[in-house]
Scaffold this active site. Sequence first.
Site, PDB file in Angstrom:
ATOM      1  N   ARG A   1       3.046  -6.800   9.108  1.00 18.74           N
ATOM      2  CA  ARG A   1       2.304  -5.757   9.830  1.00 18.74           C
ATOM      3  C   ARG A   1       2.834  -5.539  11.239  1.00 18.74           C
ATOM      4  O   ARG A   1       2.886  -4.403  11.708  1.00 18.74           O
ATOM      5  CB  ARG A   1       0.819  -6.075   9.824  1.00 18.74           C
ATOM      6  CG  ARG A   1       0.217  -5.891   8.428  1.00 18.74           C
ATOM      7  CD  ARG A   1      -1.211  -6.326   8.365  1.00 18.74           C
ATOM      8  NE  ARG A   1      -1.825  -5.978   7.087  1.00 18.74           N
ATOM      9  CZ  ARG A   1      -2.913  -6.558   6.627  1.00 18.74           C
ATOM     10  NH1 ARG A   1      -3.521  -7.501   7.338  1.00 18.74           N
ATOM     11  NH2 ARG A   1      -3.404  -6.201   5.453  1.00 18.74           N
TER      12      ARG A   1
ATOM     13  N   HIS B   1      -1.862  -5.585   1.520  1.00 18.13           N
ATOM     14  CA  HIS B   1      -3.186  -6.175   1.294  1.00 18.13           C
ATOM     15  C   HIS B   1      -2.967  -7.554   0.708  1.00 18.13           C
ATOM     16  O   HIS B   1      -1.995  -7.788  -0.015  1.00 18.13           O
ATOM     17  CB  HIS B   1      -4.000  -5.332   0.304  1.00 18.13           C
ATOM     18  CG  HIS B   1      -5.212  -6.051  -0.200  1.00 18.13           C
ATOM     19  ND1 HIS B   1      -6.390  -6.109   0.506  1.00 18.13           N
ATOM     20  CD2 HIS B   1      -5.407  -6.792  -1.324  1.00 18.13           C
ATOM     21  CE1 HIS B   1      -7.262  -6.840  -0.166  1.00 18.13           C
ATOM     22  NE2 HIS B   1      -6.688  -7.266  -1.280  1.00 18.13           N
TER      23      HIS B   1
ATOM     24  N   ASN C   1      -1.593  -0.155   7.167  1.00 21.44           N
ATOM     25  CA  ASN C   1      -1.021  -1.437   7.584  1.00 21.44           C
ATOM     26  C   ASN C   1      -0.170  -2.108   6.500  1.00 21.44           C
ATOM     27  O   ASN C   1      -0.017  -3.315   6.479  1.00 21.44           O
ATOM     28  CB  ASN C   1      -2.111  -2.368   8.117  1.00 21.44           C
ATOM     29  CG  ASN C   1      -3.167  -2.685   7.087  1.00 21.44           C
ATOM     30  OD1 ASN C   1      -3.027  -2.381   5.912  1.00 21.44           O
ATOM     31  ND2 ASN C   1      -4.242  -3.307   7.525  1.00 21.44           N
TER      32      ASN C   1
ATOM     33  N   THR D   1      -4.860  -7.604  10.533  1.00 20.05           N
ATOM     34  CA  THR D   1      -5.131  -6.260  10.019  1.00 20.05           C
ATOM     35  C   THR D   1      -4.684  -5.187  11.007  1.00 20.05           C
ATOM     36  O   THR D   1      -4.068  -4.193  10.623  1.00 20.05           O
ATOM     37  CB  THR D   1      -6.636  -6.111   9.717  1.00 20.05           C
ATOM     38  OG1 THR D   1      -7.004  -7.112   8.760  1.00 20.05           O
ATOM     39  CG2 THR D   1      -6.963  -4.744   9.165  1.00 20.05           C
TER      40      THR D   1
ATOM     41  N   LYS E   1       0.823  -1.202   0.000  1.00 23.63           N
ATOM     42  CA  LYS E   1       0.000   0.000   0.000  1.00 23.63           C
ATOM     43  C   LYS E   1       0.867   1.266   0.000  1.00 23.63           C
ATOM     44  O   LYS E   1       2.081   1.198   0.209  1.00 23.63           O
ATOM     45  CB  LYS E   1      -0.919  -0.021   1.223  1.00 23.63           C
ATOM     46  CG  LYS E   1      -1.933  -1.160   1.205  1.00 23.63           C
ATOM     47  CD  LYS E   1      -2.775  -1.115   2.467  1.00 23.63           C
ATOM     48  CE  LYS E   1      -3.794  -2.215   2.526  1.00 23.63           C
ATOM     49  NZ  LYS E   1      -4.596  -2.147   3.767  1.00 23.63           N
TER      50      LYS E   1
END
EC number: 2.7.4.6
Length: 138
Positions: A102, A115, A112, A91, A9
Site C-alpha cells: 500500500r 485486501h 488501496n 489501510t 482489488k
Amino acid sequence: MERTFAMIKPDGVRRGLTPEILARIARKGYRVVGLKQMVIARETAENHYGEHRERPFFGELVDFITGGPVVAIALEGENAIAGWRAMMGATNPANAAPGTIRADFATTTGENVTHGSDSAESAQRELALFFQEGELLA
C-alpha cells in the site's frame, strides 16, 4: 501451516500490479494454493463486506469492488494471516510503512490495491466465499 485469503482489488488489476504483488508473495515464501481472476458478483461483495453494511461507505465499497476484475488468492504459510497483512501495510496508504504494497502502490484509503483476512475466522469465511471445494491445492 496457516491459510489466508488475499485479494488484488480492481485498482491493482487495472494498473497491472498483479505480477509484482505475486512476486512479492513468492519472495516471502508463501505458497499460492488458489488463484483466480474474476469479477465479483454484487451479492458476493455484500457478503464479503457484511460487517460494513451499516456504514455510510458500504455502497461505494461494493460498487468499487464489483467495478472490475479482481485476483482472488489463497495463501498458505507460517503466520500467513499476520504476514500478508504486514506485507499489505496500513489501510490508509499515508500510514503504511515504506516498502509495503500500500505504501508503494495505493492512491487512497478506498483504492488501496489489496485486501487480506484479519483473523483465522475471516480467512476461513472468505476462502469459502471465493473458492469452491476442490479449487484449492492440498
